[in-house]
Write a protein that holds these residues in place. Structure first.
Motif, PDB file in Angstrom:
ATOM      1  N   SER A 266       0.828  -1.209   0.000  1.00  0.00           N
ATOM      2  CA  SER A 266       0.000   0.000   0.000  1.00  0.00           C
ATOM      3  C   SER A 266       0.861   1.259   0.000  1.00  0.00           C
ATOM      4  CB  SER A 266      -1.026   0.007   1.133  1.00  0.00           C
ATOM      5  OG  SER A 266      -0.420  -0.397   2.313  1.00  0.00           O
ATOM      6  N   MET A 267       1.985   1.237   0.694  1.00  0.00           N
ATOM      7  CA  MET A 267       2.849   2.430   0.684  1.00  0.00           C
ATOM      8  C   MET A 267       3.428   2.664  -0.711  1.00  0.00           C
ATOM      9  SD  MET A 267       2.589   3.881   3.474  1.00  0.00           S
ATOM     10  CE  MET A 267       3.833   5.158   3.386  1.00  0.00           C
TER      11      MET A 267
ATOM     12  N   GLU B 117       2.182   1.748  -3.568  1.00  0.00           N
ATOM     13  CA  GLU B 117       1.111   2.225  -4.459  1.00  0.00           C
ATOM     14  C   GLU B 117       0.900   3.723  -4.267  1.00  0.00           C
ATOM     15  OE1 GLU B 117      -2.201  -0.297  -3.576  1.00  0.00           O
ATOM     16  OE2 GLU B 117      -1.451  -1.886  -4.914  1.00  0.00           O
ATOM     17  N   LYS B 118       0.876   4.124  -2.985  1.00  0.00           N
ATOM     18  CA  LYS B 118       0.656   5.533  -2.676  1.00  0.00           C
ATOM     19  C   LYS B 118       1.804   6.398  -3.233  1.00  0.00           C
ATOM     20  CE  LYS B 118      -1.147   5.949   1.568  1.00  0.00           C
ATOM     21  NZ  LYS B 118      -0.929   6.135   3.001  1.00  0.00           N
TER      22      LYS B 118
ATOM     23  N   GLU C  19       1.717   6.862  -6.984  1.00  0.00           N
ATOM     24  CA  GLU C  19       0.677   7.804  -7.450  1.00  0.00           C
ATOM     25  C   GLU C  19       1.239   9.220  -7.619  1.00  0.00           C
ATOM     26  OE1 GLU C  19      -2.640   7.658  -4.771  1.00  0.00           O
ATOM     27  OE2 GLU C  19      -3.142   5.611  -5.435  1.00  0.00           O
ATOM     28  N   ASP C  20       2.266   9.530  -6.841  1.00  0.00           N
ATOM     29  CA  ASP C  20       2.860  10.868  -6.933  1.00  0.00           C
ATOM     30  C   ASP C  20       3.729  11.038  -8.179  1.00  0.00           C
ATOM     31  OD1 ASP C  20       1.701  11.501  -4.558  1.00  0.00           O
ATOM     32  OD2 ASP C  20       3.486  11.047  -3.345  1.00  0.00           O
TER      33      ASP C  20
END
Ligand code: ADP
Ligand code: ASP
Ligand code: MG
Length: 438
Positions: A161-162, A164-165, A168-169
């Motif tokens: 999850s980290m 993926e986050k 996104e940036d």
């Protein structure tokens, strides 16, 4: 997305670092590039921690020598004067920090932070090498996404999850650089994935991003059939199944971190082992495909303790093994090999941290004998129940070596043999001669 991991030797000199830049840009696929520390650095940092901890004055000379090594390294790394200055300043700051270590009580946490410096330095220097060559890349701090849980196991959900986050940036970015080996633990402190852990970072990142392939670049062309540090004539194995590779890694083939195959297996991602010094060589492909050879490779794991529990209570009884295993479970000590007879059970462990407490509990169940300094020889191949004739070759090869334990039939692709460490080199050479005719 692909994951490329480069080990210490692959980033071990300014030229090698520049070669890594050319390898990762030779194909267009988007990549996460995982780097180890410059070769020798982690060993130096381990030695430094030991010296600081024992207030050994040698620490100062060690730091000066390592600092000088990096100064010379950086001097040959960049065309741009601006990047050169930035890199010198960065390295100087790191060594300023390392020089403060002796000023207060040295803790285990300090040690972990020191050990993290190698990868923090190599990735920053390398990212500037890319900038120097006008190659666009983003440096991802592993400490922001790589985490282990309270049992020191990777926190796969968090890592995924980290990442993926973070991705996104950078929606249009195709090249990411990150540190191998280092992570945070369940308390948010800096920690690591144990020695050789950059391979593990690579496969964990591969699993998290659903990579199409993980490439592990090192200083040798693939997994060899035997330990090249001990045996003269060895050759690279073209293909291995995940299970075969996992056995070899776990049982001592240093080319791979002991646990690194599992994330790739779980996510069905092929791993390719490649040689930075010989990039065109095929190396070894690890996938669901088996090697198909009768005997594929041999590895050896040192530092093994064998424990034998003899007890009349085993005779015709059930539940005895459960009680024995519970002791090891309570002390969080994994068992590697096990063999049983009607009146005794022998098993091996590689972690002696709780040995004396384990032994005193085992003594409630019978007479306990301990042999330390043992080595597990692991022979990987096709040993399925329908196959005949391979065991005899193994025993023929080892006919002059005293054998303490044998584990055959635990899986279709592994035979493990426990011997005294002093016989290891001879055993590996004899197996090479008889099994591989070398
Ligand atoms: P890196 O720094 O790239 O991670 P390592 O030193 O960890 O490299 O692993 C590569 C080394 O592993 C090789 O140089 C070789 O000496 C050693 N090695 C041990 N067993 C094997 C094997 N079966 N096949 C290939 N290399 C092996
Ligand atoms: N630098 C770390 C070590 O030497 C991790 C690695 O190289 O894989 O163990
Ligand atoms: Mg390694």
């Amino acid at each position: 997305m692909q994951v490329y991991k480069f080990g210490g030797t692959s980033v071990g000199s300014p030229d090698r670092m520049k070669q890594v830049a050319s390898i990762i840009t030779s194909t267009d696929d988007p990549k996460v590039v995982v780097l180890s520390a410059v070769s020798g650095t982690t060993n130096e940092l381990v030695a430094l921690c030991q010296e600081v901890d024992t207030e050994d004055p040698g620490a100062e000379d060690r730091l000066d020598a390592l600092h000088e090594h990096y100064r010379t390294f950086v001097n040959k790394l960049y065309q741009s004067a601006k990047l050169l200055n930035k890199a010198h300043e960065f390295v100087n700051n790191k060594f300023d920090y390392l020089r403060t270590l002796g000023q207060k009580k040295f803790t285990i946490q300090d040690e972990k932070e020191v050990l993290a410096q190698g990868e923090l330095i190599s990735t920053q220097l390398f990212t500037w090498v890319l900038e120097d060559q006008k190659i666009e890349a983003v440096l991802l701090p592993a400490l922001e996404f790589m985490r282990i849980d309270k049992s020191n196991e990777p926190d796969e959900y968090y890592i995924k999850s980290m990442l993926e986050k973070i991705f996104e940036d950078f929606p249009s970015q195709r090249l990411f650089i990150t540190q191998g080996y280092i992570c945070r633990n369940a308390f948010g402190e800096i920690d690591n994935l144990k020695r050789g852990g950059s391979d593990y970072t690579a496969t964990l990142v591969g699993q998290a991003v659903g990579a199409s392939e993980i490439q592990i670049w090192t200083d040798i062309t693939g997994m060899h059939n035997n330990d090249p540090r001990i045996v003269d004539k060895t050759y690279p194995v073209e293909a291995l199944s995940y299970e075969e590779a996992a056995e070899l890694a776990y049982f001592g083939a240093k080319i791979l971190h002991p646990s690194c195959v599992l994330p790739a297996l779980k996510a069905h991602i092929p791993i390719r082992l490649k040689n930075t010094m010989e990039p065109e060589a095929a190396g070894t492909l690890i996938s669901h495909q088996e090697s198909k050879s009768k005997i594929t490779a041999v590895a050896a794991k040192d530092g093994i303790t064998a424990i034998k529990i003899r007890s009349g209570r085993m005779l015709n009884a059930y539940g005895f093994l459960k009680k024995i295993f519970e002791i090891f479970e309570r002390f969080e000590t994994p068992i590697d090999m096990i063999t049983t007879s009607e009146v005794a059970v022998s098993l091996t462990i590689d972690d002696n941290a709780n040995l004396s407490r384990i032994l005193s509990e085992l003594r409630h169940y019978g007479q306990v004998d301990v042999d330390q300094n043992q080595t597990i020889i692991c022979i990987v191949g096709d040993f399925g129940g329908s196959k005949a004739g391979t065991a005899i070759q193994i025993f023929k090869a080892l006919q002059h070596i005293p054998i303490r334990m044998i584990s055959y039939g635990g899986s279709d692709y592994n035979v493990s043999i426990l011997i005294q460490a002093e016989h290891k080199a001879q055993a590996l050479r004899d197996l090479n001669q008889v099994l591989f005719h070398l």
